[in-house]
Design a protein around this motif. Structure first.
Motif, PDB file in Angstrom:
ATOM      1  N   LYS A   1       0.833  -1.208   0.000  1.00  0.00           N
ATOM      2  CA  LYS A   1       0.000   0.000   0.000  1.00  0.00           C
ATOM      3  C   LYS A   1       0.868   1.259   0.000  1.00  0.00           C
ATOM      4  O   LYS A   1       0.565   2.247  -0.671  1.00  0.00           O
ATOM      5  CB  LYS A   1      -0.925  -0.005   1.221  1.00  0.00           C
ATOM      6  CG  LYS A   1      -2.077  -1.004   1.123  1.00  0.00           C
ATOM      7  CD  LYS A   1      -2.951  -0.939   2.356  1.00  0.00           C
ATOM      8  CE  LYS A   1      -4.111  -1.927   2.260  1.00  0.00           C
ATOM      9  NZ  LYS A   1      -4.964  -1.895   3.474  1.00  0.00           N
TER      10      LYS A   1
ATOM     11  N   ALA B   1       2.146   1.741  -3.474  1.00  0.00           N
ATOM     12  CA  ALA B   1       1.083   2.246  -4.343  1.00  0.00           C
ATOM     13  C   ALA B   1       0.822   3.728  -4.085  1.00  0.00           C
ATOM     14  O   ALA B   1       0.656   4.524  -5.016  1.00  0.00           O
ATOM     15  CB  ALA B   1      -0.196   1.433  -4.126  1.00  0.00           C
TER      16      ALA B   1
ATOM     17  N   LEU C   1       0.205  -5.236  -6.935  1.00  0.00           N
ATOM     18  CA  LEU C   1       0.453  -3.788  -6.930  1.00  0.00           C
ATOM     19  C   LEU C   1      -0.510  -3.073  -7.876  1.00  0.00           C
ATOM     20  O   LEU C   1      -1.052  -2.012  -7.545  1.00  0.00           O
ATOM     21  CB  LEU C   1       1.899  -3.491  -7.322  1.00  0.00           C
ATOM     22  CG  LEU C   1       2.299  -2.006  -7.302  1.00  0.00           C
ATOM     23  CD1 LEU C   1       2.070  -1.390  -5.928  1.00  0.00           C
ATOM     24  CD2 LEU C   1       3.762  -1.834  -7.720  1.00  0.00           C
ATOM     25  N   SER C   2      -0.741  -3.662  -9.037  1.00  0.00           N
ATOM     26  CA  SER C   2      -1.671  -3.057  -9.990  1.00  0.00           C
ATOM     27  C   SER C   2      -3.082  -2.994  -9.404  1.00  0.00           C
ATOM     28  O   SER C   2      -3.769  -1.965  -9.508  1.00  0.00           O
ATOM     29  CB  SER C   2      -1.674  -3.856 -11.298  1.00  0.00           C
ATOM     30  OG  SER C   2      -2.554  -3.284 -12.241  1.00  0.00           O
TER      31      SER C   2
ATOM     32  N   THR D   1      -3.879  -2.928  -6.268  1.00  0.00           N
ATOM     33  CA  THR D   1      -3.877  -1.969  -5.161  1.00  0.00           C
ATOM     34  C   THR D   1      -4.032  -0.542  -5.677  1.00  0.00           C
ATOM     35  O   THR D   1      -4.792   0.260  -5.119  1.00  0.00           O
ATOM     36  CB  THR D   1      -2.583  -2.099  -4.336  1.00  0.00           C
ATOM     37  OG1 THR D   1      -2.430  -3.448  -3.887  1.00  0.00           O
ATOM     38  CG2 THR D   1      -2.617  -1.180  -3.123  1.00  0.00           C
ATOM     39  N   ILE D   2      -3.318  -0.236  -6.745  1.00  0.00           N
ATOM     40  CA  ILE D   2      -3.425   1.099  -7.346  1.00  0.00           C
ATOM     41  C   ILE D   2      -4.850   1.338  -7.861  1.00  0.00           C
ATOM     42  O   ILE D   2      -5.419   2.421  -7.682  1.00  0.00           O
ATOM     43  CB  ILE D   2      -2.391   1.250  -8.482  1.00  0.00           C
ATOM     44  CG1 ILE D   2      -0.974   1.306  -7.889  1.00  0.00           C
ATOM     45  CG2 ILE D   2      -2.665   2.492  -9.328  1.00  0.00           C
ATOM     46  CD1 ILE D   2       0.126   1.262  -8.918  1.00  0.00           C
TER      47      ILE D   2
ATOM     48  N   SER E   1      -4.453   1.295 -13.818  1.00  0.00           N
ATOM     49  CA  SER E   1      -3.160   0.614 -13.894  1.00  0.00           C
ATOM     50  C   SER E   1      -3.276  -0.624 -14.764  1.00  0.00           C
ATOM     51  O   SER E   1      -4.364  -1.192 -14.906  1.00  0.00           O
ATOM     52  CB  SER E   1      -2.686   0.231 -12.491  1.00  0.00           C
ATOM     53  OG  SER E   1      -1.465  -0.481 -12.547  1.00  0.00           O
TER      54      SER E   1
END
Length: 412
Positions: free
Chosen positions: A19, A22, A81-82, A84-85, A92
């Motif tokens: 997080k 991000a 990560l994608s 989360t963004i 993303s």
């Protein structure tokens, strides 16, 4: 402003750090910056996977299958990560090496693959560029590539995510590459050995390359060959959660250089015994020279001798300073002078990755009956000592040899 940021394994090892990663990306996106993220496997995922595989199959696995298996860590990280963004309200897209649009194209060496720059650059400009212009944040798996022959997954070797980040920065003409890791930057010493090392505010590409080749784990040495003069770069700690935080800035770019030293040198050869087994012997010989502010341009140690190079104007003085040391120490027997020596210095990052480069330089000299008095190789530098009368011709031959080896000399 275009940024490529690489998050190391410790930077994304749990949900809190993912997080934070991000949020640091989104902070820059809110400013209108274009951000490409390169992500490593979470924590020690790759070590866990390789250990699991080794214990399961021992050594009975094909390189292709091994690369595919160990790629899972980065592929999972990119997805998380994608996602989360996206959950934070930004668009993303992750890039997986199993997909046709993966931007890092390599040769077919599955476990130590080399990036094919023309093909990868074309992919980046065709696939990544349009996304950045639309405000989409690409997440690229670090450490991985796509085989140019059959599209299978390859790996760039341990620490390869650094290579991915700088390569993307180069192909996309990024303004800055940021390496987010578990170090506050480049330190003056290993913190596991020295209690209070100092964080360097700035380090050149050449210096960083020497440290990396010497064992420093903060950055993969091959990554730096993609850095340009125009590209800013820095290493920061993940705990800050801010990509604008200070760390260690990496300056400059690698340039291959061929230098013909202007001054004549003299070689002083000190004959002796037990050279390797006598602590402090080299210091005993060199101290009188350094105490009199005479610079050394080369030092060599053999089983029966120590050789040092000084500017010829200081030959007699150096001889006079060393001779008493020879007389006083029973392990030393004699000191001699050889004058009229030239020095040619060749520097290139490519030396480390070019097998047979020494022969490519020396063989043409031998073919022209040019004798090399001594040669020293130190990381990216090759120092060639030869007779003064041969210096100009040797310089031309070496220049031609480097060109034939594909090494571009930027300045002489």
């Amino acid at each position: 402003m275009r940024i490529v940021v690489k998050f190391g394994g410790t930077s994304v090892q749990d949900t809190v750090r993912i997080k934070k990663a991000a949020q640091s990306i989104i902070q820059q996106a809110k400013k209108g910056y274009e951000v490409v993220a390169v992500v490593s496997a979470m924590g020690n995922t790759t070590d866990t996977l390789t250990s699991l595989l080794k214990n399961s199959v021992k050594d009975r696995i094909e390189d292709r299958d091994y690369a595919d298996f160990v790629s899972m860590g980065e592929r999972i990280s990119a997805r998380i990560l994608s996602a989360t963004i996206k959950s934070m309200g930004f668009t993303s897209k992750y890039f997986d090496p199993a997909d046709d649009n993966f931007p890092i194209i390599t040769d077919s060496n599955f476990n130590q693959a080399k990036i094919l720059s023309p093909e990868s650059k074309e992919k980046c400009q065709k696939i990544i560029e349009p996304l950045l212009k639309k405000g989409i944040i690409p997440i690229v798996c670090g450490f991985l590539g796509k085989n140019c022959e059959d599209g299978s997954i390859t790996t760039l070797g341990r620490g390869g995510s650094d290579i991915t980040a700088f390569a993307l920065g180069n192909f996309l003409q990024a303004d800055e590459v940021i390496i987010v890791t578990d170090a506050v930057g480049v330190l003056s010493a290993d913190p596991r050995i020295i209690k209070k090392p100092v964080t360097l505010k700035e380090i050149s590409v050449e210096e960083m390359g020497i440290l990396a080749e010497g064992g420093a784990k903060v950055l993969h040495p091959q990554a730096l060959k993609y850095k340009t003069d125009q590209m800013k770069a820095k290493i920061i700690h993940f705990q800050n959660g801010d990509l604008e935080t200070e760390g260690t800035e990496i300056t400059g770019a690698f340039k291959s250089k061929l230098t013909l030293f202007k001054e004549k040198l003299t070689m002083l050869t000190i004959l002796g015994s037990e050279i390797f087994d006598t602590p402090g012997l080299l210091k005993k010989i060199i101290s009188p020279i350094s105490d009199n502010l005479i610079s050394l341009y080369g030092v060599s140690i053999g089983t029966k001798h120590i050789g040092i190079y000084v500017i010829q104007n200081y030959a007699q003085k150096s001889y006079d300073l060393i001779h008493p040391v020879v007389i006083e120490d029973e392990r030393l027997k004699s000191v001699t002078l050889k004058k009229d020596i030239a020095l040619i210095i060749v520097r290139s990052r490519d030396f480390i990755e070019t097998p047979g480069i020494i022969q490519q330089i020396t063989q043409p000299l031998a073919n022209k009956d040019i004798n090399i008095i001594e040669m020293t190789t130190i990381k990216t530098d090759i120092l060639i000592f030869l007779d003064w009368k041969d210096r100009e011709f040797a310089f031309q031959i070496i220049n031609k040899s480097l060109a034939e080896a594909g090494i571009v000399i930027t300045n002489n």
